[in-house]
Write an enzyme that holds these catalytic residues in place. Structure first.
Site, mmCIF file in Angstrom:
data_model
loop_
_atom_site.group_PDB
_atom_site.id
_atom_site.type_symbol
_atom_site.label_atom_id
_atom_site.label_comp_id
_atom_site.label_asym_id
_atom_site.label_seq_id
_atom_site.Cartn_x
_atom_site.Cartn_y
_atom_site.Cartn_z
ATOM 1 C CG ASP A 44 -2.168 -3.298 6.305
ATOM 2 O OD1 ASP A 44 -1.662 -4.132 7.390
ATOM 3 O OD2 ASP A 44 -1.584 -2.993 6.137
ATOM 4 C CG ASP A 45 -2.383 -3.819 11.352
ATOM 5 O OD1 ASP A 45 -1.775 -4.194 10.210
ATOM 6 O OD2 ASP A 45 -2.729 -2.714 11.002
ATOM 7 C CB CYS A 84 2.885 -3.707 6.618
ATOM 8 S SG CYS A 84 1.703 -3.936 7.627
ATOM 9 N NE ARG A 88 1.587 -5.659 4.195
ATOM 10 C CZ ARG A 88 0.242 -5.840 3.778
ATOM 11 N NH1 ARG A 88 -0.099 -5.789 2.225
ATOM 12 N NH2 ARG A 88 -1.017 -5.498 4.455
ATOM 13 C CE LYS A 141 1.050 -1.657 4.355
ATOM 14 N NZ LYS A 141 0.203 -1.604 5.555
ATOM 15 C CG HIS A 143 4.537 -1.586 3.656
ATOM 16 N ND1 HIS A 143 4.669 -2.065 4.664
ATOM 17 C CD2 HIS A 143 5.869 -1.424 3.921
ATOM 18 C CE1 HIS A 143 5.171 -0.763 5.702
ATOM 19 N NE2 HIS A 143 5.647 -0.361 4.233
ATOM 20 C CB SER A 166 1.300 1.348 6.186
ATOM 21 O OG SER A 166 2.015 0.683 6.745
ATOM 22 C CG HIS A 239 -2.312 -0.012 8.648
ATOM 23 N ND1 HIS A 239 -1.795 1.433 9.059
ATOM 24 C CD2 HIS A 239 -1.335 -0.863 9.199
ATOM 25 C CE1 HIS A 239 -0.676 1.380 9.237
ATOM 26 N NE2 HIS A 239 -0.103 0.590 9.197
ATOM 27 C CG ASP A 291 -0.360 -7.285 7.295
ATOM 28 O OD1 ASP A 291 -1.427 -6.987 8.413
ATOM 29 O OD2 ASP A 291 -0.470 -6.283 7.183
ATOM 30 C CG ASN A 292 0.165 -6.966 11.230
ATOM 31 O OD1 ASN A 292 1.064 -6.863 10.220
ATOM 32 N ND2 ASN A 292 -0.581 -6.286 11.829
ATOM 33 C CE LYS A 312 0.857 -3.026 12.473
ATOM 34 N NZ LYS A 312 0.703 -2.170 11.922
HETATM 35 MG MG MG Z 1 -0.543 -4.897 8.867
#
Ligand code: MG
Length: 469
Positions: A44-45, A84, A88, A141, A143, A166, A239, A291-292, A312
């Site tokens: 995540d991130d 996110c 996803r 996660k 989301h 998150s 994240h 994811d980003n 992001k």
């Molecule tokens: Mg993310």
């Protein structure tokens, strides 16, 4: 017979090494078990520049380095959104979020007071694989909706363990958001930890979350070694707010962010070691990506996109190009792949590996990457559409990327329309610095034709993110 020659012998017979140890009763169901296992590790991130193997000078990632050396490192691999929830949704469905309604111009992601989630008629990769006899687990996660009807166990997963959105959500009233993100305490974020649909801990102890997710994955592998399985392992980290186990405190020269990445690297090592120990390594594909891009507004608590622009939340490369590794010893041709790929391609690739047909009642936006992975052929992906919310901001075709609208990540930055559009040659200029639109009117014409074709085949889903409880 050595372990390796035994494996080669079994491979010639079309059997996995795992099958060698099975009882005759189990082995009679051989056809099902030779389907490959698949694990998607989704950070995540995580920034493009945050792994040793992608060039970070002070984050040590020996397990990911080895994974890349044994597998394929993809240098131009994209997610379908720079935040996110839509990112996803795209991985899970193989479809751009504008088709599923999992993007919005009102709220960029789902929140704890959101009423919506991934529509029940969307088919996830887990559902597709479950239909082929796979055991399926979502760990980490989600989301894609926290209400019961949207949780993983209602979207093709046999089991779920994780924080459903998150880790910076459910913030205690009266606290200052930035302050608690930069000096985190688990008591400041009352996020739940779920087992299937039940809350088992609140607030979740985020210090141990990476370790516990990893333990769950290892246990699932061991429990399901005699049947094909699919594991979606979606880390809550890196994240913000950043947390790591005590063992990783101060482990890195890159501060707490580096500690978090090095714990994720440890986790990857644990998963791959488990596959080796259970003799499943040569029948399991593992994909590692995120994811980003990095959340740059959080200073040293955010990652780095390396040589890419921004992070992001944006449709610049730093927001949507991810450090990606595919691993499957003995099957994937090791090397560096500079062709295009996307998380949108995981759905059709996984279906192809499982022998499943793509559902024919909807449009898919991905390609089966098997020819690249196993035969070293060029990627079937030639283009990428960069959406922010429901609006198309940029399009890549081959080496060239046209920006029609640009907008910085957060804050009160206004969208800026470009007419004529900006054009960058990403092979020569991955940092998106030099506008070459004047020199390539032919390229711009081709990109406009591609957009017309894309729009002609576009049916937009209803906004699933805007409605509040
Ligand atoms: Mg993310």
């Amino acid at each position: 017979m050595s372990v390796n020659s035994r494996r080669q012998f079994l491979q010639r017979l079309g059997l996995s090494a795992a099958a060698f140890t099975l009882s005759p009763m189990i082995a009679c169901n051989q056809q099902t078990k030779t389907k490959p296992n698949m694990i998607v590790v989704f950070c995540d991130d995580l920034g493009y520049g945050d792994l040793g193997v992608f060039g970070h000078p002070t984050i040590h990632t020996p397990n990911l380095d080895r994974m890349a050396a044994e597998g394929q490192k993809w240098t131009q691999f994209y997610v379908a959104a720079s935040v996110c929830t839509p990112s996803r949704a795209a991985l899970m469905t193989g479809r751009y979020p504008v088709r599923t309604g999992m993007c919005s111009d009102v709220r960029r992601v789902l929140f704890p007071d959101s009423a919506g989630g991934l529509p029940e008629d969307e088919i996830t990769v887990a559902t597709a694989l479950k239909n082929e006899g796979y055991a399926t687990a979502c760990i980490g996660k989600w989301h894609l909706g926290h209400l019961p009807q949207y949780l993983p166990t209602n979207h093709g997963f046999d089991t779920y363990f994780g924080i459903p959105y998150s880790n910076d959500m459910d913030r205690v009233a009266g606290t200052n958001y930035r302050e608690v993100c930069m000096n985190p305490s688990i008591e400041d974020f009352e996020v739940p930890l779920l087992r299937d649909t039940e809350v088992i801990e609140r607030p979740a102890n985020q210090h141990t979350i990476t370790k516990r997710y990893t333990q769950e994955v290892i246990q699932f592998i061991r429990d399901h070694r005699q049947e094909p399985f699919f594991i979606y392992f979606a880390h809550s980290m890196p994240h913000v707010p950043l947390f790591r186990s005590d063992e990783f405190a101060g482990d890195s020269r890159r501060g707490i962010y580096g500690d978090v990445i090095q714990e994720i690297d440890w986790s990857v090592g644990q998963v791959l070691d488990t596959l080796r120990e259970t003799d499943l390594d040569e029948n399991t594909m593992v994909v590692f990506t995120s994811d980003n891009g990095p959340w740059l507004v959080f200073d040293q608590h955010g990652g780095s996109a390396g040589l890419l622009k921004d992070g992001k939340g944006t449709t610049f490369e730093g927001g949507m190009r991810e450090p990606t590794i595919f691993w499957w010893p003995g099957k994937i041709k090791p090397g560096v792949v500079m062709d295009l790929g996307s998380t949108l391609d995981l759905f059709p690739t996984c279906c192809a590996l499982a022998g499943a047909d793509l559902p024919n009642d909807r449009i898919y936006d991905g390609w089966d990457l098997s020819p690249v992975l196993f035969e070293g052929q060029p990627s079937p992906r030639q283009a990428m559409f960069y959406y922010r919310g429901t609006k198309l901001y940029a399009v890549r075709k081959g080496a060239y990327k046209a920006h029609f609208i640009t907008q910085s990540a957060y804050g009160n930055f206004k969208p800026e329309a470009h007419d004529p559009p900006l054009l960058y040659d990403l092979d020569e200029d991955p940092g998106e610095t030099f506008n070459v639109a004047d020199q390539h009117p032919d390229v711009m014409k081709e990109i406009l034709e591609l957009i017309a074709e894309h729009n002609a085949n576009m049916t937009r889903g209803l906004d699933c993110l805007a409605e509040r409880l």
